[in-house]
Design an enzyme around this catalytic site. Structure first.
Site, PDB file in Angstrom:
ATOM      1  N   ARG A 174       5.751  27.938 -57.041  1.00  0.00           N
ATOM      2  CA  ARG A 174       6.103  27.869 -55.613  1.00  0.00           C
ATOM      3  C   ARG A 174       4.914  28.324 -54.798  1.00  0.00           C
ATOM      4  O   ARG A 174       4.329  29.373 -55.070  1.00  0.00           O
ATOM      5  CB  ARG A 174       7.336  28.717 -55.284  1.00  0.00           C
ATOM      6  CG  ARG A 174       7.739  28.641 -53.795  1.00  0.00           C
ATOM      7  CD  ARG A 174       9.223  28.804 -53.574  1.00  0.00           C
ATOM      8  NE  ARG A 174       9.984  27.795 -54.305  1.00  0.00           N
ATOM      9  CZ  ARG A 174      10.726  28.050 -55.368  1.00  0.00           C
ATOM     10  NH1 ARG A 174      10.843  29.275 -55.823  1.00  0.00           N
ATOM     11  NH2 ARG A 174      11.372  27.076 -55.987  1.00  0.00           N
ATOM     12  N   SER A 203      -2.416   5.380 -10.827  1.00  0.00           N
ATOM     13  CA  SER A 203      -3.277   6.538 -10.619  1.00  0.00           C
ATOM     14  C   SER A 203      -2.742   7.342  -9.458  1.00  0.00           C
ATOM     15  O   SER A 203      -2.228   6.782  -8.479  1.00  0.00           O
ATOM     16  CB  SER A 203      -4.713   6.084 -10.328  1.00  0.00           C
ATOM     17  OG  SER A 203      -5.490   7.150  -9.802  1.00  0.00           O
TER      18      SER A 203
END
Length: 466
Positions: free
Chosen positions: A315, A276
């Protein structure tokens, strides 16, 4: 493919490299080279053209950022790439340049390139997943006899075996491994259909060319071009998402068991890992954190793939392009989670004393069901349940252990006093006895999972030999 600093933090350099811009462009060029070679072998294009094309199919020869910028205007990365490839071939032989990309279409190039990249991505996933499964099976084998609290609805429930709990993490990963192989076998197929999926330009040579291209790239041909038939491809993506979810389950349990108040497990620490910026005492479960981040994002990527399946006619407009963008993040997250958890289990601390202390701290209340079932043989289940419930309430009220109160309560009960084996009842409060059913299950499943791994390894060896 460029990723943000925060994506990079959650994955591995190896997986980023698989979907890197240069890697995808090189995979597209591999397709073009294989296509030209196959067509030359079938007499569709001159052999000289195939050689000329092969000579410039190197991503390092092209300005990839410029290609990407041009693709925004063209609508596909393949269009500017084919244009530049054609131009580059023409610098050496203008006649040969006319045969670049012959009979193919943009989606053939891009989809096949993504298949090639995905095959590499799956190899990374497979290796990391195998390593994690090996670690978990070894951990389970070492702790089949270790009692630990089982928790339901986030509360202490009963005693189980830690080895059995670990196998509960492992089995879904082994299933994911098998299903990924099955899905990959169906999905990793050549895409070659030409403009609308009919290979019209190649005419009667289409099938033979496709077979040659597939062989050159180490792929199987598809039954038919899959330009807008995305089912097998998306199923593969779903399996990656499910795997990531299973890794998230494992990471959740790991993080909960690593909480300071629980303290049963701990990830490796030291050299800045899990520290930390403000609190020197912290030992954060960073591997669990990375896996949970991946599991939290996977559902959105999976949903986007499903949404993109409704592609129009021959497509897709927008949905195919969305699918392409969503695909790499699934693999990037999954591999990041796997690598993080491998790091954790390589140096995991298992505090068996703390596991036992957490059991002992509950005043014997987690053995209440077993006690109730044992007493039911003498006085029936409803009466036994009421007896143990009252005794449990007293244990909580007086801060005493349930086993401590039991002899006095049995002696005061007319129906139980002469019909109970006190030694047998006291044995119910032994965590090892309570964990015995889980231990039996763990021993059996451990053997099954090890057998499954051996069979898969033998199968992989045979496939490699072929």
């Amino acid at each position: 493919m460029s990723v943000s600093i925060f994506d990079s933090f959650l994955t591995t350099g190896d997986m980023i490299a698989v979907f890197d811009d240069a890697a995808i462009v090189q995979a597209m060029l591999r397709f073009e080279q294989a296509l030209a070679a196959a067509q030359a072998e079938e007499g569709v294009i001159p052999a000289a053209a195939a050689r000329a094309i092969a000579g410039v199919c190197n991503a390092q020869l092209y300005d990839i950022p410029a290609l990407i910028a041009a693709s925004r205007r063209a609508g596909s990365l393949a269009i500017p790439l084919v244009k530049e490839l054609t131009h580059t071939v023409g610098l050496y032989d203008k006649e040969c340049a006319a045969w670049v990309h012959w009979g193919s279409t943009s989606q053939d190039v891009v989809d096949t390139a993504m298949v090639l990249a995905t095959r590499d991505a799956l190899a990374l996933i497979e290796a990391s997943l195998a390593r994690l499964c090996d670690s978990l099976l070894a951990l389970a084998a070492a702790h089949v006899d270790t009692p630990v609290l089982a928790r339901t609805l986030m509360q202490p429930a009963q005693v189980t075996s830690f080895g059995w709990k670990v196998l509960g993490w492992t089995a879904p990963l082994l299933r994911a491994r098998a299903r990924l192989r099955e899905a990959a076998a169906r999905a990793l197929r050549l895409q070659l259909g030409g403009a609308v999926g009919t290979l019209a330009v190649l005419d009667e040579h289409g099938d033979a060319v496709a077979q040659r291209v597939a062989h050159e790239l180490g792929l199987q041909t598809a039954d038919a071009p899959w330009h807008t038939q995305r089912d097998e491809w998306v199923r593969l993506g779903m399996e990656i998402a499910v795997l990531t979810g299973s890794l998230g389950k494992l990471a959740t349990d790991l993080a909960l068991m690593a909480q300071g108040e629980v303290g049963e497990l701990a990830e490796p620490s030291g050299q800045g890992r899990g520290g930390s910026s403000a609190m020197p005492h912290k030992r954060n479960p960073v591997s669990a954190m990375i896996a949970l981040a991946a599991a939290g994002r996977a559902p959105q990527h999976a949903a986007a793939l499903l949404q993109a399946m409704g592609q129009q006619h021959e497509r897709g407009l927008g949905n195919w392009q969305a699918e392409l963008a969503e695909w790499p993040p699934l693999f990037i997250g999954a591999h990041g989670a796997l690598q993080a958890l491998n790091d954790a289990f390589d140096g995991l601390t298992v505090d068996t004393a703390r596991m036992r202390a957490n059991i002992d701290a509950l005043q014997g209340l987690i053995f209440a069901e077993a006690l109730s079932i044992a007493l039911a043989a003498a006085i029936g289940r409803p009466a036994a349940h009421a007896f143990v419930e009252t005794l449990s309430q007293r244990a909580v009220r007086e801060g005493r252990h349930l086993a401590e109160l039991l002899p006095e309560a049995i002696a005061a009960h007319d129906d139980l006093r002469e019909r109970c084996d006190m030694a047998a009842l006291q044995a119910l409060f032994d965590p090892a006895v309570a964990a015995a059913p889980a231990r039996r299950l763990a021993v059996r499943q451990l053997a099954q999972l090890r057998s499954q791994l051996r069979q898969e390894a033998a199968s992989s060896t045979m496939e490699s030999a072929r």
